[in-house]
Design a protein around this motif. Structure first.
Motif, mmCIF file in Angstrom:
data_model
loop_
_atom_site.group_PDB
_atom_site.id
_atom_site.type_symbol
_atom_site.label_atom_id
_atom_site.label_comp_id
_atom_site.label_asym_id
_atom_site.label_seq_id
_atom_site.Cartn_x
_atom_site.Cartn_y
_atom_site.Cartn_z
ATOM 1 N N VAL A 81 0.858 -1.188 0.000
ATOM 2 C CA VAL A 81 0.000 0.000 0.000
ATOM 3 C C VAL A 81 0.894 1.238 0.000
ATOM 4 C CG1 VAL A 81 -1.918 -1.131 1.179
ATOM 5 C CG2 VAL A 81 -0.145 0.004 2.529
ATOM 6 N N GLU A 82 0.274 2.388 -0.252
ATOM 7 C CA GLU A 82 1.019 3.638 -0.277
ATOM 8 C C GLU A 82 0.733 4.453 0.982
ATOM 9 O OE1 GLU A 82 3.182 4.739 -2.528
ATOM 10 O OE2 GLU A 82 2.968 3.014 -3.878
ATOM 11 N N VAL A 83 1.776 5.013 1.561
ATOM 12 C CA VAL A 83 1.610 5.931 2.690
ATOM 13 C C VAL A 83 1.357 7.321 2.121
ATOM 14 C CG1 VAL A 83 2.686 6.974 4.710
ATOM 15 C CG2 VAL A 83 3.115 4.564 4.167
ATOM 16 N N VAL A 84 0.178 7.874 2.401
ATOM 17 C CA VAL A 84 -0.194 9.190 1.881
ATOM 18 C C VAL A 84 0.256 10.289 2.833
ATOM 19 C CG1 VAL A 84 -2.111 10.632 1.091
ATOM 20 C CG2 VAL A 84 -2.175 8.156 0.718
ATOM 21 N N ALA A 85 0.126 10.033 4.136
ATOM 22 C CA ALA A 85 0.500 11.053 5.124
ATOM 23 C C ALA A 85 0.840 10.425 6.453
ATOM 24 C CB ALA A 85 -0.633 12.066 5.300
ATOM 25 N N ASP A 86 1.880 10.936 7.089
ATOM 26 C CA ASP A 86 2.183 10.572 8.469
ATOM 27 C C ASP A 86 1.349 11.460 9.382
ATOM 28 O OD1 ASP A 86 4.240 8.479 8.561
ATOM 29 O OD2 ASP A 86 5.427 9.922 7.421
ATOM 30 N N LEU A 87 0.646 10.848 10.334
ATOM 31 C CA LEU A 87 -0.236 11.564 11.247
ATOM 32 C C LEU A 87 0.152 11.166 12.661
ATOM 33 C CD1 LEU A 87 -3.525 10.739 9.327
ATOM 34 C CD2 LEU A 87 -2.252 12.889 9.183
ATOM 35 N N VAL A 88 1.004 11.966 13.280
ATOM 36 C CA VAL A 88 1.544 11.579 14.575
ATOM 37 C C VAL A 88 0.578 11.981 15.682
ATOM 38 C CG1 VAL A 88 3.526 11.700 16.126
ATOM 39 C CG2 VAL A 88 3.865 11.870 13.655
ATOM 40 N N GLY A 213 -3.331 19.481 8.716
ATOM 41 C CA GLY A 213 -3.555 20.850 9.163
ATOM 42 C C GLY A 213 -4.110 20.905 10.566
ATOM 43 N N ALA A 214 -5.021 19.970 10.879
ATOM 44 C CA ALA A 214 -5.595 19.915 12.225
ATOM 45 C C ALA A 214 -4.536 19.534 13.254
ATOM 46 C CB ALA A 214 -6.754 18.931 12.258
ATOM 47 N N LEU A 215 -3.668 18.606 12.910
ATOM 48 C CA LEU A 215 -2.599 18.209 13.823
ATOM 49 C C LEU A 215 -1.585 19.332 14.006
ATOM 50 C CD1 LEU A 215 -1.935 14.528 12.719
ATOM 51 C CD2 LEU A 215 -2.863 15.291 14.901
ATOM 52 N N ARG A 216 -1.316 20.054 12.925
ATOM 53 C CA ARG A 216 -0.366 21.165 13.002
ATOM 54 C C ARG A 216 -0.876 22.264 13.929
ATOM 55 N NH1 ARG A 216 -0.092 21.962 7.747
ATOM 56 N NH2 ARG A 216 1.296 20.192 7.465
ATOM 57 N N ALA A 217 -2.196 22.379 14.020
ATOM 58 C CA ALA A 217 -2.796 23.419 14.862
ATOM 59 C C ALA A 217 -2.815 23.041 16.340
ATOM 60 C CB ALA A 217 -4.220 23.714 14.390
ATOM 61 N N GLU A 280 -3.059 46.316 24.327
ATOM 62 C CA GLU A 280 -4.350 46.284 25.018
ATOM 63 C C GLU A 280 -5.322 45.378 24.252
ATOM 64 O OE1 GLU A 280 -5.930 50.163 25.701
ATOM 65 O OE2 GLU A 280 -4.115 50.902 26.708
ATOM 66 N N GLY A 281 -6.401 44.992 24.936
ATOM 67 C CA GLY A 281 -7.417 44.154 24.295
ATOM 68 C C GLY A 281 -6.839 42.861 23.743
ATOM 69 N N ILE A 282 -5.958 42.221 24.516
ATOM 70 C CA ILE A 282 -5.274 41.004 24.049
ATOM 71 C C ILE A 282 -6.254 39.834 24.050
ATOM 72 C CG2 ILE A 282 -3.349 39.425 24.456
ATOM 73 C CD1 ILE A 282 -1.967 41.755 25.953
ATOM 74 N N ILE A 283 -6.374 39.164 22.913
ATOM 75 C CA ILE A 283 -7.292 38.040 22.751
ATOM 76 C C ILE A 283 -6.497 36.804 22.340
ATOM 77 C CG2 ILE A 283 -9.256 37.114 21.457
ATOM 78 C CD1 ILE A 283 -10.141 40.011 20.981
ATOM 79 N N GLU A 284 -6.734 35.703 23.027
ATOM 80 C CA GLU A 284 -6.166 34.409 22.641
ATOM 81 C C GLU A 284 -7.285 33.534 22.107
ATOM 82 O OE1 GLU A 284 -4.322 30.347 24.676
ATOM 83 O OE2 GLU A 284 -4.382 32.208 25.838
ATOM 84 N N TYR A 285 -7.073 32.874 20.970
ATOM 85 C CA TYR A 285 -8.103 32.009 20.409
ATOM 86 C C TYR A 285 -7.482 30.725 19.842
ATOM 87 C CZ TYR A 285 -6.594 34.432 16.143
ATOM 88 O OH TYR A 285 -5.828 34.980 15.120
ATOM 89 N N THR A 286 -8.268 29.657 19.901
ATOM 90 C CA THR A 286 -7.779 28.363 19.418
ATOM 91 C C THR A 286 -7.893 28.277 17.901
ATOM 92 O OG1 THR A 286 -9.975 27.385 19.712
ATOM 93 C CG2 THR A 286 -8.427 27.193 21.549
ATOM 94 N N LEU A 287 -7.117 27.373 17.326
ATOM 95 C CA LEU A 287 -7.103 27.147 15.883
ATOM 96 C C LEU A 287 -7.538 25.723 15.591
ATOM 97 C CD1 LEU A 287 -3.629 28.749 15.126
ATOM 98 C CD2 LEU A 287 -5.851 29.861 14.950
ATOM 99 N N ASN A 288 -8.322 25.539 14.547
ATOM 100 C CA ASN A 288 -8.704 24.192 14.124
ATOM 101 C C ASN A 288 -7.677 23.591 13.172
ATOM 102 O OD1 ASN A 288 -11.038 23.717 15.574
ATOM 103 N ND2 ASN A 288 -12.345 24.718 14.063
ATOM 104 N N LYS A 289 -7.189 24.402 12.252
ATOM 105 C CA LYS A 289 -6.259 23.894 11.248
ATOM 106 C C LYS A 289 -5.240 24.964 10.894
ATOM 107 C CE LYS A 289 -9.861 22.753 8.689
ATOM 108 N NZ LYS A 289 -10.878 22.471 9.699
ATOM 109 N N VAL A 290 -4.028 24.516 10.593
ATOM 110 C CA VAL A 290 -2.999 25.378 10.021
ATOM 111 C C VAL A 290 -2.534 24.704 8.738
ATOM 112 C CG1 VAL A 290 -0.719 26.405 10.321
ATOM 113 C CG2 VAL A 290 -2.279 26.263 12.273
ATOM 114 N N ILE A 291 -2.898 25.258 7.620
ATOM 115 C CA ILE A 291 -2.594 24.642 6.311
ATOM 116 C C ILE A 291 -1.386 25.339 5.689
ATOM 117 C CG2 ILE A 291 -3.527 24.050 4.044
ATOM 118 C CD1 ILE A 291 -5.002 22.709 6.351
#
Length: 291
Positions: A81-88, A213-217, A280-291
């Motif tokens: 089979v072919e490995v398409v992506a490593d997903l750690v 992308g989801a794992l990278r995030a 000022e007005g510092i906001i932290e937010y989560t990410l779903n994906k980094v592509i």
């Protein structure tokens, strides 16, 4: 042209982590306790629940087009089979798992060469056999159906080859690791036949891109703040980022909106410094994906 991709989802320890990763990537997979064919909110996907140990065989045979399994089981089955992506990722952490050789804590064995002629229990029979054969060490390898640690504790085996993330279970059974046989990680694999189909290849590669992308995030967050003009250079110099911070002037103001992406562990030390430097007005937010 077949516009349905048959996708294998691993059953067992990887099941919940895989479904959570797909959800973060944009797909909702809904399990049923008595159904091996879960619902998915994508008409172009058909999902099946399979044991990771068997996934590569189903894909090689054409029963599935692609699926998630461990590198260890693809090697164990020697599947074409072919490995398409490593997903750690795993049920515990986003780190590779380790197959280790362990012996009872009171054993005199400290090196793999001392296992010559000894009995070893493992579920990873073929990989273990190749490992010792390549080193010219003759051992008696027997397949373990589970509770492998108990084989060494009870004296049914002189050593075991077992997968671990933290070694906690191995130590809890009074065993001691003497060698790391290999590292493994989850992978998206596909059949050569599926990848030869342009539509299926595109679908598989899209899934791979979004999963990665989801794992990278993971453990990366966005940070956004307002900064006065006179403090802008000072704040920018403090900010780590993937490339460079995004800076935009506020409408009819001598203030700027500054936005960046940083590692989660940096936030607790950085935010107080940013505040003291004029942000000022510092906001932290989560990410779903980094592509």
């Amino acid at each position: 042209m077949d516009t349905i991709l048959k996708l294998g989802v691993p059953k067992g320890s990887l099941e919940n982590a895989t479904i959570a990763l797909f959800q973060k990537s944009g797909w909702r997979i809904k399990l049923s306790s008595r159904n091996y064919f879960p619902e998915v909110d994508d008409p172009e996907l058909s999902c099946s629940i399979c044991r990771p140990q068997e996934m590569s065989r189903y894909i090689e045979s054409g029963m599935l087009d692609a699926g998630i399994t461990g590198k260890d089981w693809t090697l164990e089955n020697n599947s074409d089979v072919e490995v398409v992506a490593d997903l750690v990722y795993s049920k515990v952490s986003n780190r590779p798992t380790r197959w280790v050789i362990a012996v009872p804590g009171d054993s005199d064995i400290t090196r793999i060469e001392q296992l010559e002629g000894k009995k070893i229990a493992t579920e990873l029979v073929n990989v273990t056999r190749r490992f010792f054969s390549q080193r010219g060490i003759k051992v008696d390898i027997s397949f373990s159906w589970g509770a492998t640690e108990a084989k060494a504790v009870s004296g049914l085996a002189d050593a075991i080859v077992e997968v671990t993330e933290t070694e906690a279970t191995i130590r809890a059974h009074g065993l001691r690791v003497i060698h790391e046989l290999m590292q493994s990680n989850t992978q998206l694999i596909a059949s050569k036949e599926a990848l030869a189909d342009p539509w299926k290849r595109d679908k598989i590669e899209t899934i791979a891109m979004l999963l990665q992308g989801a794992l990278r995030a993971d453990r990366i967050v966005g940070l956004k703040m307002n900064v006065p003009r006179e403090k802008l250079d000072l704040v920018i110099d403090m900010l780590p980022s993937l490339n460079a911070p995004t800076v935009a002037q506020l409408y009819k103001q001598e203030w700027f909106s500054v936005e960046t992406v940083i590692s989660e562990h940096q936030v607790r030390d950085l935010v107080p410094k940013l505040k003291k430097s004029g942000a000022e007005g510092i906001i932290e937010y989560t990410l779903n994906k980094v592509i």
